[in-house]
Structure formats: structure tokens, C-alpha cells
Scaffold this active site. Structure first.
Site, PDB file in Angstrom:
ATOM      1  N   ALA A  44       0.622  -1.261  -0.067  1.00  9.51           N
ATOM      2  CA  ALA A  44       0.753  -0.045  -0.105  1.00  9.51           C
ATOM      3  C   ALA A  44       1.055   1.277  -0.127  1.00  9.51           C
ATOM      4  O   ALA A  44       0.698   2.435   0.733  1.00  9.51           O
ATOM      5  CB  ALA A  44      -1.002   0.132   0.765  1.00  9.51           C
ATOM      6  N   GLY A  48       5.838   7.810   1.519  1.00 11.31           N
ATOM      7  CA  GLY A  48       6.505   7.425   2.385  1.00 11.31           C
ATOM      8  C   GLY A  48       7.974   6.529   1.925  1.00 11.31           C
ATOM      9  O   GLY A  48       8.841   6.348   2.336  1.00 11.31           O
ATOM     10  N   HIS A  49       7.263   5.200   1.746  1.00  9.26           N
ATOM     11  CA  HIS A  49       8.271   4.241   1.355  1.00  9.26           C
ATOM     12  C   HIS A  49       8.618   4.416  -0.126  1.00  9.26           C
ATOM     13  O   HIS A  49      10.012   4.218  -0.272  1.00  9.26           O
ATOM     14  CB  HIS A  49       6.887   3.262   1.165  1.00  9.26           C
ATOM     15  CG  HIS A  49       6.307   2.921   1.782  1.00  9.26           C
ATOM     16  ND1 HIS A  49       4.463   3.130   1.957  1.00  9.26           N
ATOM     17  CD2 HIS A  49       6.054   1.549   3.089  1.00  9.26           C
ATOM     18  CE1 HIS A  49       4.099   2.262   2.129  1.00  9.26           C
ATOM     19  NE2 HIS A  49       4.716   2.123   3.638  1.00  9.26           N
ATOM     20  N   VAL A 188       7.947  11.485   5.954  1.00  7.62           N
ATOM     21  CA  VAL A 188       7.540  12.350   4.855  1.00  7.62           C
ATOM     22  C   VAL A 188       5.737  12.977   4.639  1.00  7.62           C
ATOM     23  O   VAL A 188       4.922  11.838   5.935  1.00  7.62           O
ATOM     24  CB  VAL A 188       7.936  11.375   3.302  1.00  7.62           C
ATOM     25  CG1 VAL A 188       6.870  12.352   2.358  1.00  7.62           C
ATOM     26  CG2 VAL A 188       8.702  11.452   3.117  1.00  7.62           C
TER      27      VAL A 188
HETATM   28  P1  AMP Z   1       4.613  -0.135   6.526  1.00 14.26           P
HETATM   29  O1  AMP Z   1       4.747  -0.114   4.948  1.00 14.26           O
HETATM   30  O2  AMP Z   1       4.055   0.704   7.106  1.00 14.26           O
HETATM   31  O3  AMP Z   1       5.364  -1.594   7.727  1.00 14.26           O
HETATM   32  O4  AMP Z   1       6.460   0.704   6.772  1.00 14.26           O
HETATM   33  C1  AMP Z   1       7.489   0.870   5.649  1.00 14.26           C
HETATM   34  C2  AMP Z   1       8.571   1.460   5.777  1.00 14.26           C
HETATM   35  O5  AMP Z   1       8.318   3.009   5.913  1.00 14.26           O
HETATM   36  C3  AMP Z   1       8.789   1.720   7.717  1.00 14.26           C
HETATM   37  O6  AMP Z   1      10.154   1.528   7.450  1.00 14.26           O
HETATM   38  C4  AMP Z   1       8.115   2.905   8.199  1.00 14.26           C
HETATM   39  O7  AMP Z   1       8.785   4.195   9.290  1.00 14.26           O
HETATM   40  C5  AMP Z   1       8.579   3.698   6.606  1.00 14.26           C
HETATM   41  N1  AMP Z   1       7.494   4.685   6.259  1.00 14.26           N
HETATM   42  C6  AMP Z   1       5.922   4.227   6.740  1.00 14.26           C
HETATM   43  N2  AMP Z   1       4.660   5.607   6.375  1.00 14.26           N
HETATM   44  C7  AMP Z   1       5.727   6.761   6.497  1.00 14.26           C
HETATM   45  C8  AMP Z   1       6.372   8.786   6.004  1.00 14.26           C
HETATM   46  N3  AMP Z   1       5.151   9.109   6.350  1.00 14.26           N
HETATM   47  N4  AMP Z   1       7.924   8.604   6.163  1.00 14.26           N
HETATM   48  C9  AMP Z   1       9.335   7.734   5.859  1.00 14.26           C
HETATM   49  N5  AMP Z   1       8.777   6.891   6.035  1.00 14.26           N
HETATM   50  C10 AMP Z   1       8.249   6.593   6.079  1.00 14.26           C
END
Ligand code: AMP
Length: 302
Positions: A44, A48-49, A188
Site C-alpha cells: 500500500a 513515505g515508502h 514524509v
Molecule cells: P510499513 O509499510 O508501514 O511497514 O512501512 C514500511 C517502512 O516505511 C517503515 O520503515 C516505515 O517507517 C516507513 N514509513 C512509513 N511511513 C512513512 C513516512 N510517512 N515517512 C517515512 N517513512 C515512512
């Protein structure tokens, strides 16, 4: 084919679904002395990702983005089933960026029948996110260790958005002598400050507006500090006031913690985090600001 093109043949990204094939690709990268970068995600994907992917591409080739909604990090009452899964859109976004590999295994590839080994990073896993979500960090540490074993990255990229998670992964990497270097990237945000999160998709219009309270509580800390406030209790009170003023938002925790121990900070010394977790409707969101104190000078990064 020239050697440096081997991982990007015709710009075609490869999606890998099995552990065996991922290991094979990882082994070959290592043999060829390539600097493999891993960006672990649950898909998803949002900006940020993608910022982590961009950072990885600046430092590494090939880059592997894992997309795996990890069942062991969700509690029984949590949103594992309804967590957004958008593989086709994710694939298109990553292809456009020129990512080399997606690793998207089904759960049974990662957790074979009879699986019974878990990693617990003691102490750091018990408070804050670990208290509200028992077993969450055990699931996270376990899957990250597995990903590190399978993908063999030289560098792995994580967001500061999940500050406690990064601290725990760093501890695990040090304690278990892992080869991967953990790189932490900035948060982000949307134009109104809301930190990007896959869970923002759950918010309806009113909730989306109310959700900025998390950011505003951190902004309040930043402003108080800029105005000379140094008292931790008063800074935490300022965070709470912002959340309390928003009826759609219910506070889970607001704390200022030592960035090393994640225990409550008694004073703004060295590095701290202002951490906030709150429910917006039925959606749970987290956010944080980094507070770097150096004598009287205190820098806040939201
Ligand atoms: P997730 O898919 O939520 O497990 O996140 C995967 C990676 O993306 C993790 O290292 C999160 O910390 C990073 N991440 C999620 N949201 C953000 C954001 N808004 N800004 C920077 N990194 C993010």
C-alpha cells in the site's frame, strides 16, 4: 551484457514470490560484489515508502523492495485482514522508479508449517507501542531478521516514522552481529503535516481533518521549545492539550523519551523523541518528533 546492467536487464523489474529464488538472487548479488539495498514494507505504498526507495537507489544497486503484510506483528483484534493490499499499483510505482526486485512472498513461504522461533528485543519492546500492541515488536523483529537472512542486504532502509521499531531493529542488528547496516530516513508528511501512512486510507473526511492533531501536538512541542520551554512535563502537557481539544481523537500515549532507552526523559538532554499515538475513529495512528539537545541549543525535527 555489460556487468552493471545485469540487474536491470531491459529495465524490467522482477517480482519474486519464493524464498529460494530470492536467496539465489541475493547470493548472486553478493558474489558479484553488488551493494544490495533492502526496503522492507507492507505495501500500500505511498510517498513515505518511495522516499526510502529513492534513498536506497542513491546508495545501492540492486534495490529490493519487500512487500509482505506480516501476520505475526498484528494482534488478534487488529487489522491484519483488512490491511490494504494494492500489489498491482505498488508494482507500477516501483517499476516507474526503476526498482530492480520486489520480494512479495505469500505468508506460507515465510512462515512454514510448525514455525516456532521468534526474536524478542527485551526491554525496548515492552513500553509504548509494545504495551498497546503486545507481541507486535516480536513479530517485527522476527520478520526483519528473516528478511535480512533471505535478502542479505548490505543496507536496509527504514523510516523514522516508526522510531521505536528502528531502535529495536538497530539493537537486534548489533546484538546478533547482523551484516546489514540500518539506515533511517526522515518522515514524509502531507501538506497539512499528517505523516503519510497506509492506514490513512481508513480515515473518512472528518477523521482525516482531525488526524492532523498528531502533527499539531508535535508542532506545539517545537514551538514551546523555540520559545524557551525546557521542562519535559510542560512539553508533554502541551501535546496533550492539542489532542484533548480534538473530540474525534483519543490519546493512547504522549511522551518524551530518551532516544536510546525509550524510557521517559527527565530532562532535554542528548537525543529524545516526542512520541504520540492516538485513535482517530477506529484508526490508530502514530507520529514523532526528534529533539536533539546540545546544552541550551535544542533542535526539533518534526
Ligand atoms: P510499513 O509499510 O508501514 O511497514 O512501512 C514500511 C517502512 O516505511 C517503515 O520503515 C516505515 O517507517 C516507513 N514509513 C512509513 N511511513 C512513512 C513516512 N510517512 N515517512 C517515512 N517513512 C515512512
Amino acid at each position: 551484457m555489460p556487468r552493471e546492467r545485469r540487474f536491470r536487464a531491459d529495465n524490467l523489474m522482477e517480482t519474486i514470490h519464493t524464498v529460494a529464488w530470492m536467496k539465489q538472487v541475493a547470493r548472486e548479488a553478493r558474489r558479484n560484489e553488488r551493494i544490495l539495498g533492502l526496503v522492507p514494507t507492507m505495501g500500500a505504498l505511498h510517498e513515505g515508502h518511495l522516499s526510502l526507495v529513492r534513498e536506497a537507489q542513491g546508495q545501492c544497486a540492486p534495490v529490493v523492495v519487500s512487500i509482505f503484510v506480516n501476520p505475526t506483528q498484528f494482534g488478534p483484534a487488529e487489522d491484519f485482514q483488512k490491511y490494504p493490499r494494492t500489489l498491482e499499483a505498488d508494482r507500477a510505482a516501483l517499476q516507474k522508479m526503476g526498482v530492480d526486485y520486489i520480494f512479495a512472498p505469500p505468508p506460507e513461504e515465510v512462515y512454514q508449517e510448525g514455525f516456532r522461533t521468534f526474536v524478542d528485543v527485551e526491554g525496548l519492546n515492552a513500553r509504548l507501542e509494545g504495551r498497546t500492541r503486545p507481541g507486535h515488536f516480536r513479530g517485527v523483529a522476527t520478520v526483519v531478521l528473516k528478511l535480512f537472512e533471505i535478502v542479505q542486504p548490505r543496507f536496509a532502509f527504514f523510516g523514522r516514522k516508526d522510531a521505536q521499531q528502528v531502535r529495536i531493529i538497530r539493537q537486534m542488528a548489533a546484538d546478533l552481529n547482523l551484516d546489514a547496516q540500518v539506515v533511517v530516513c526522515p518522515i514524509v508528511r502531507e501538506a497539512d503535516g499528517l505523516a503519510l501512512s497506509s492506514r490513512n486510507a481508513y480515515l473518512n473526511g472528518d477523521e482525516r481533518r482531525a488526524a492532523t492533531a498528531l502533527y499539531r501536538s508535535l508542532d506545539a512541542v517545537q514551538r514551546e521549545i523555540a520559545a524557551g520551554e525546557r521542562d519535559v512535563a510542560r512539553l508533554v502537557a502541551a501535546m496533550r492539550r492539542v489532542i484533548d481539544a480534538e473530540s474525534k481523537v483519543s490519546l493512547d500515549y504522549a511522551e518524551i523519551v530518551d532516544a536510546d532507552t525509550f524510557e521517559p526523559a527527565l530532562a532535554l538532554r542528548k537525543s529524545c523523541y516526542a512520541l504520540i499515538a492516538a485513535g482517530v475513529g477506529s484508526t490508530r495512528l502514530i507520529d514523532n518528533a526528534l529533539i536533539d539537545a546540545d546544552g541550551e541549543a535544542v533542535r526539533v525535527t518534526v
